[in-house]
Design a protein around this motif. Sequence first.
Motif, PDB file in Angstrom:
ATOM      1  N   GLN A   1       0.890  -1.195   0.083  1.00  0.00           N
ATOM      2  CA  GLN A   1       0.103  -0.047   0.060  1.00  0.00           C
ATOM      3  C   GLN A   1       0.807   1.438   0.011  1.00  0.00           C
ATOM      4  OE1 GLN A   1      -2.283   1.632   3.413  1.00  0.00           O
ATOM      5  NE2 GLN A   1      -3.918   1.352   2.071  1.00  0.00           N
ATOM      6  N   ASP A   2       1.758   1.261   0.761  1.00  0.00           N
ATOM      7  CA  ASP A   2       2.956   2.376   0.859  1.00  0.00           C
ATOM      8  C   ASP A   2       3.318   2.620  -0.906  1.00  0.00           C
ATOM      9  OD1 ASP A   2       4.676   4.050   2.089  1.00  0.00           O
ATOM     10  OD2 ASP A   2       6.293   2.953   1.181  1.00  0.00           O
ATOM     11  N   GLN A   3       3.755   1.641  -1.297  1.00  0.00           N
ATOM     12  CA  GLN A   3       4.204   1.734  -2.759  1.00  0.00           C
ATOM     13  C   GLN A   3       3.146   2.250  -3.794  1.00  0.00           C
ATOM     14  OE1 GLN A   3       7.060  -1.092  -4.311  1.00  0.00           O
ATOM     15  NE2 GLN A   3       7.806  -1.692  -2.287  1.00  0.00           N
ATOM     16  N   LEU A   4       1.895   1.824  -3.519  1.00  0.00           N
ATOM     17  CA  LEU A   4       0.735   2.070  -4.258  1.00  0.00           C
ATOM     18  C   LEU A   4       0.665   3.713  -4.154  1.00  0.00           C
ATOM     19  CD1 LEU A   4      -1.745  -0.577  -3.760  1.00  0.00           C
ATOM     20  CD2 LEU A   4      -0.736  -0.278  -6.055  1.00  0.00           C
ATOM     21  N   ILE A   5       0.471   4.270  -3.020  1.00  0.00           N
ATOM     22  CA  ILE A   5       0.391   5.470  -2.475  1.00  0.00           C
ATOM     23  C   ILE A   5       1.429   6.503  -3.258  1.00  0.00           C
ATOM     24  CG2 ILE A   5       0.249   7.224  -0.885  1.00  0.00           C
ATOM     25  CD1 ILE A   5      -1.098   5.305   1.023  1.00  0.00           C
ATOM     26  N   LYS A   6       2.802   6.006  -2.861  1.00  0.00           N
ATOM     27  CA  LYS A   6       3.684   6.806  -3.596  1.00  0.00           C
ATOM     28  C   LYS A   6       3.857   6.723  -5.115  1.00  0.00           C
ATOM     29  CE  LYS A   6       7.189   6.375   0.109  1.00  0.00           C
ATOM     30  NZ  LYS A   6       6.216   6.355   1.504  1.00  0.00           N
ATOM     31  N   ASN A   7       3.105   5.675  -5.646  1.00  0.00           N
ATOM     32  CA  ASN A   7       2.957   5.875  -7.070  1.00  0.00           C
ATOM     33  C   ASN A   7       1.772   6.516  -7.566  1.00  0.00           C
ATOM     34  OD1 ASN A   7       5.087   3.840  -8.856  1.00  0.00           O
ATOM     35  ND2 ASN A   7       4.872   3.131  -6.787  1.00  0.00           N
ATOM     36  N   GLY A   8       0.991   7.202  -6.770  1.00  0.00           N
ATOM     37  CA  GLY A   8      -0.124   7.948  -7.110  1.00  0.00           C
ATOM     38  C   GLY A   8      -1.517   6.824  -7.525  1.00  0.00           C
ATOM     39  N   VAL A   9      -1.408   5.638  -7.193  1.00  0.00           N
ATOM     40  CA  VAL A   9      -2.448   4.865  -7.419  1.00  0.00           C
ATOM     41  C   VAL A   9      -3.630   4.994  -6.417  1.00  0.00           C
ATOM     42  CG1 VAL A   9      -3.357   2.309  -7.846  1.00  0.00           C
ATOM     43  CG2 VAL A   9      -0.979   3.228  -8.412  1.00  0.00           C
ATOM     44  N   GLU A  10      -4.939   5.399  -6.939  1.00  0.00           N
ATOM     45  CA  GLU A  10      -5.932   5.780  -5.932  1.00  0.00           C
ATOM     46  C   GLU A  10      -6.947   4.671  -5.866  1.00  0.00           C
ATOM     47  OE1 GLU A  10      -7.027   9.679  -6.938  1.00  0.00           O
ATOM     48  OE2 GLU A  10      -5.117  10.405  -6.067  1.00  0.00           O
ATOM     49  N   ASP A  11      -7.558   4.071  -7.148  1.00  0.00           N
ATOM     50  CA  ASP A  11      -9.013   3.412  -7.105  1.00  0.00           C
ATOM     51  C   ASP A  11      -8.560   1.959  -7.074  1.00  0.00           C
ATOM     52  OD1 ASP A  11     -11.525   3.312  -7.525  1.00  0.00           O
ATOM     53  OD2 ASP A  11     -11.338   3.241  -9.753  1.00  0.00           O
ATOM     54  N   TYR A  12      -8.329   1.646  -5.729  1.00  0.00           N
ATOM     55  CA  TYR A  12      -7.874   0.113  -5.556  1.00  0.00           C
ATOM     56  C   TYR A  12      -8.591   0.078  -4.059  1.00  0.00           C
ATOM     57  CZ  TYR A  12      -4.248   1.846  -2.345  1.00  0.00           C
ATOM     58  OH  TYR A  12      -3.844   2.443  -1.274  1.00  0.00           O
ATOM     59  N   LYS A  13      -8.584  -1.376  -3.789  1.00  0.00           N
ATOM     60  CA  LYS A  13      -8.892  -1.962  -2.500  1.00  0.00           C
ATOM     61  C   LYS A  13      -7.979  -3.135  -2.019  1.00  0.00           C
ATOM     62  CE  LYS A  13     -12.639   0.058  -0.474  1.00  0.00           C
ATOM     63  NZ  LYS A  13     -12.815   0.579   0.839  1.00  0.00           N
ATOM     64  N   LEU A  14      -7.429  -3.164  -0.781  1.00  0.00           N
ATOM     65  CA  LEU A  14      -7.045  -4.271  -0.203  1.00  0.00           C
ATOM     66  C   LEU A  14      -7.860  -5.051   0.596  1.00  0.00           C
ATOM     67  CD1 LEU A  14      -3.842  -2.644   1.085  1.00  0.00           C
ATOM     68  CD2 LEU A  14      -4.136  -3.525  -1.357  1.00  0.00           C
TER      69      LEU A  14
END
Length: 209
Positions: free
Chosen positions: A80-93
Amino acid sequence: MRKLFVLPYVLLIILVLGACSSGGFKADHKYEIEPFEFTNQNNEKVSLDDLKGQVWLSQFVFTNCTTVCGPMMFHMAELQDQLIKNGVEDYKLVSFSVDPKNDTPEVLQEYLNGFATDPEDTEKDWDESKWEMLTGYTQEEIADISLKSFKMPVFPYPDSSPEAGQVLHGVLFSLVNQEGQVVKSYNGNEDVPFDQIVKDMKALIKSGS
């Protein structure tokens, strides 16, 4: 003259098709997920329909796990940290508990809180609103959905065994598309391909299918 006139359009079509194929997402499989409606760590109902329209990454864990679950939760938090840093927003865990008898919403919330911060990395980003910790079903139900929808077995150890109280389960992270189909799987316990997962999620979100 006519050939010279047509040639630029042929080249343009080739370039467009090449761009579409190179940037698209390629699924490894398409496993249909059976409909469900479970309860998350906030005592809210979460169904498959609620998750449709978004890309999500799932795992199977439980809070009393003494082996793989801690690393898997840590790796999901790192992802999730990497997703946020890559600007990815429309997802769920999405984390499915394989020990629903003991993993109440309150227990799952406390468990999740333990992965919200990393004392060794104060720069790590975190967004709990993206994470669903699910329970509220029987042991038989979660074993059924894990096997049929995600192709992973779930087996509680017998009370008479040395591993009593533990549950055998798969260690894969499953990538689910906007239509509720498992399209890729990754090792979530060790040698986690973080860069590939981020790349796949970004491509899948962009493709919209």
